[in-house]
Design an enzyme around this catalytic site. Structure first.
Site, PDB file in Angstrom:
ATOM      1  N   HIS A 122      60.986 -61.992  50.349  1.00  0.00           N
ATOM      2  CA  HIS A 122      60.469 -61.121  49.290  1.00  0.00           C
ATOM      3  C   HIS A 122      61.525 -60.039  49.028  1.00  0.00           C
ATOM      4  O   HIS A 122      62.281 -59.675  49.929  1.00  0.00           O
ATOM      5  CB  HIS A 122      59.169 -60.489  49.812  1.00  0.00           C
ATOM      6  CG  HIS A 122      58.430 -59.636  48.836  1.00  0.00           C
ATOM      7  ND1 HIS A 122      58.795 -58.345  48.538  1.00  0.00           N
ATOM      8  CD2 HIS A 122      57.319 -59.889  48.102  1.00  0.00           C
ATOM      9  CE1 HIS A 122      57.933 -57.836  47.664  1.00  0.00           C
ATOM     10  NE2 HIS A 122      57.033 -58.751  47.377  1.00  0.00           N
ATOM     11  N   ASP A 199      59.379 -59.849  58.827  1.00  0.00           N
ATOM     12  CA  ASP A 199      58.526 -59.312  57.762  1.00  0.00           C
ATOM     13  C   ASP A 199      57.134 -59.938  57.944  1.00  0.00           C
ATOM     14  O   ASP A 199      56.918 -61.115  57.659  1.00  0.00           O
ATOM     15  CB  ASP A 199      59.147 -59.679  56.404  1.00  0.00           C
ATOM     16  CG  ASP A 199      58.255 -59.286  55.224  1.00  0.00           C
ATOM     17  OD1 ASP A 199      57.088 -58.907  55.443  1.00  0.00           O
ATOM     18  OD2 ASP A 199      58.742 -59.381  54.081  1.00  0.00           O
ATOM     19  N   GLN A 202      52.956 -61.022  54.947  1.00  0.00           N
ATOM     20  CA  GLN A 202      52.053 -62.148  54.674  1.00  0.00           C
ATOM     21  C   GLN A 202      51.590 -62.807  55.972  1.00  0.00           C
ATOM     22  O   GLN A 202      50.456 -63.273  56.072  1.00  0.00           O
ATOM     23  CB  GLN A 202      52.754 -63.214  53.814  1.00  0.00           C
ATOM     24  CG  GLN A 202      53.143 -62.771  52.425  1.00  0.00           C
ATOM     25  CD  GLN A 202      51.968 -62.679  51.465  1.00  0.00           C
ATOM     26  OE1 GLN A 202      50.884 -63.187  51.716  1.00  0.00           O
ATOM     27  NE2 GLN A 202      52.178 -62.006  50.350  1.00  0.00           N
ATOM     28  N   LYS A 225      47.074 -55.921  52.051  1.00  0.00           N
ATOM     29  CA  LYS A 225      46.871 -57.377  52.133  1.00  0.00           C
ATOM     30  C   LYS A 225      45.953 -57.723  53.310  1.00  0.00           C
ATOM     31  O   LYS A 225      45.429 -58.839  53.397  1.00  0.00           O
ATOM     32  CB  LYS A 225      48.210 -58.096  52.312  1.00  0.00           C
ATOM     33  CG  LYS A 225      49.158 -57.946  51.128  1.00  0.00           C
ATOM     34  CD  LYS A 225      50.378 -58.821  51.319  1.00  0.00           C
ATOM     35  CE  LYS A 225      51.608 -58.316  50.625  1.00  0.00           C
ATOM     36  NZ  LYS A 225      51.630 -58.493  49.180  1.00  0.00           N
ATOM     37  N   CYS A 364      58.345 -61.491  43.099  1.00  0.00           N
ATOM     38  CA  CYS A 364      59.336 -60.664  43.815  1.00  0.00           C
ATOM     39  C   CYS A 364      60.187 -61.513  44.753  1.00  0.00           C
ATOM     40  O   CYS A 364      60.415 -61.122  45.916  1.00  0.00           O
ATOM     41  CB  CYS A 364      58.662 -59.530  44.591  1.00  0.00           C
ATOM     42  SG  CYS A 364      57.786 -58.397  43.543  1.00  0.00           S
TER      43      CYS A 364
HETATM   44  N1  PLP Z   1      57.062 -58.946  52.131  1.00  0.00           N
HETATM   45  C1  PLP Z   1      56.331 -59.963  51.661  1.00  0.00           C
HETATM   46  C2  PLP Z   1      56.530 -61.351  52.197  1.00  0.00           C
HETATM   47  C3  PLP Z   1      55.369 -59.719  50.675  1.00  0.00           C
HETATM   48  O1  PLP Z   1      54.634 -60.729  50.184  1.00  0.00           O
HETATM   49  C4  PLP Z   1      55.195 -58.387  50.204  1.00  0.00           C
HETATM   50  C5  PLP Z   1      54.199 -58.070  49.140  1.00  0.00           C
HETATM   51  O2  PLP Z   1      53.944 -58.846  48.254  1.00  0.00           O
HETATM   52  C6  PLP Z   1      55.980 -57.372  50.734  1.00  0.00           C
HETATM   53  C7  PLP Z   1      56.907 -57.685  51.710  1.00  0.00           C
HETATM   54  C8  PLP Z   1      55.833 -55.946  50.287  1.00  0.00           C
HETATM   55  O3  PLP Z   1      54.750 -55.373  50.924  1.00  0.00           O
HETATM   56  P1  PLP Z   1      54.157 -53.928  50.555  1.00  0.00           P
HETATM   57  O4  PLP Z   1      53.272 -54.112  49.383  1.00  0.00           O
HETATM   58  O5  PLP Z   1      53.387 -53.553  51.795  1.00  0.00           O
HETATM   59  O6  PLP Z   1      55.276 -53.014  50.341  1.00  0.00           O
END
Ligand code: PLP
Length: 406
Positions: A122, A199, A202, A225, A364
């Protein structure tokens, strides 16, 4: 016993209609709905308990501090961190990764140092590293996905060189649903002396997480989420890395003493929580995690696995539907295009008319979309409250979209 219909009653929004149809909410990958306990905790806090944390000596401030710190303890339990002192509360994964980039990576990386990423990241796990590339000459090393959308942990490890300073990899792709063997990646990277950021934005949503078992150095998560309030989140940081990390934001709450020519810092994790935090958000987040732990993340994972296999079966019959990513054990995320016609936005609009919420766009994840050769997909992402009947409704909606667009 996991009774999804009973669980649905915990989420007030799920009983509403959209365009005169019962809401089918399949945009959980972007953000999940909130159970009544979370909404009540936030409302109660504002109605009856509100005060700032950490600074006051009065009753409400002490109580708010207790609630805020209880949230930190819930995060630690949820991630099986050794204790709450390893958890920094923040606004989500984006802030967590930026904090690592500015506070830990930037001071120890120079021209030619390398960060290993996969193309399935992402933007939150790409752009902060691009900052280091632009500003400090750090090199980004990309690992490709396999034809089925899986990520080969051994290929990630093979990309490590003597110049690698960090591996930054997602646990679950927000486009493909691919689950990544982050434990193997961490083990292999650590053998080569390279820290690993996983990360968890998800990954933490779809099953139990044990950061000690994974062994990673950084594990950011996203409150919104995880059925918590927007603007909530946290990052687990391994003690050695926490000791090496510099504060990214300076201000109140994170200091021990400030004079005209000197500053000393509060002990971690407060050292990394400058300014008034999202207090209500953190409190709601803690309650959301308590709710998830009560349901049992194993049970959530089993329920979602059933949805995945049912959806896979139903999608098989739709020979005009392209699904991106079919890795074994994938999470309940389906990125779709319709062969021979129809922009993802059109698919999403047609589904919306039937009360079905999906996301359309690049999610994204530009490098991944480029790899897949698509500009946009319509993404249905399932959560703990979705049902097989909702998969059927999605299939009906897709059939209609195909008739109109295909
Ligand atoms: N990493 C991944 C894999 C995501 O899907 C997302 C959000 O869509 C993020 C990071 C960003 O997360 P946050 O909304 O907590 O900044």
């Amino acid at each position: 016993m996991y009774d999804v219909n009973e669980i649905r009653r915990d989420f007030p929004i799920l009983s509403r209609e959209v365009h005169g149809r019962p809401l089918v909410y399949l945009d959980n990958g972007a953000s999940a709905q909130k159970p009544r306990v979370v909404i009540d905790a936030v409302t109660r806090f504002y109605e009856n308990e509100y005060a700032n944390v950490h600074r006051g000596l009065h009753y409400l401030s002490n109580q708010a501090t207790d609630r805020y710190e209880a949230a930190r303890a819930s995060v630690a339990r949820f991630l099986n961190a050794p204790g709450p002192e390893h958890i920094v509360l923040n606004s989500g994964t984006t802030l967590g990764i930026n904090m690592v980039a500015y506070g830990w990576a930037a001071p120890r990386m120079g021209p030619g140092d390398e960060i290993v990423l996969t193309v399935a990241e992402h933007h939150a796990n790409i752009v902060p590293w691009h900052f280091l590339r632009e500003r400090q000459g750090v090199k980004l090393v990309w690992v490709e996905i396999e034809p089925d959308g899986s990520i080969d942990a051994e290929k990630v490890l093979a990309a490590i060189t003597p110049r690698t300073r960090l591996v930054a990899v997602t646990q679950c792709s927000n486009v493909l649903g691919t689950m990544v063997d982050v434990k193997r990646i961490t083990e292999g990277a650590h053998e080569k002396g390279v820290p690993v950021l996983v990360d968890g934005s998800q990954g933490a949503v779809h099953g139990p997480v044990d950061v000690q078992d994974i062994g990673c150095d950084f594990y950011p998560i996203t409150g919104h989420k995880l059925y918590g309030p927007s603007g909530s989140g946290a990052i687990y940081i391994r003690p050695e890395r926490m000791a090496e990390m510099q504060p990214f934001l300076g201000g109140g709450d994170m200091i021990e003493e400030v004079t005209r020519d000197h500053v000393s810092y509060a002990a971690p994790p407060l050292k990394f929580e400058a300014g008034t935090p999202g207090i209500a958000q953190a409190i709601g987040f803690g309650v959301a995690l308590d709710y998830l732990m009560e349901l049992g993340m194993d049970n959530v994972a089993a329920h979602e696995a059933k949805l995945v296999s049912y959806a896979r079966e139903r999608f098989k019959a739709l020979n005009w539907l392209n699904i991106q990513g079919d890795a074994p054990g994938k999470a309940a995320i389906f990125s779709m295009t319709i062969e021979g016609g129809g922009h993802a936005h059109d698919i999403s609009t047609i589904l919306d008319q039937k009360g079905i919420a999906v996301r359309a766009g690049h999610h994204c994840a530009h490098p991944l979309m480029e790899t897949l050769g698509v500009t946009a997909t319509a993404r249905a992402s399932f959560g703990l409250y979705n049902t097989v009947e909702e998969v059927d409704k999605l299939v009906e909606g897709l059939e209609m979209a195909h008739r109109l667009l295909g």
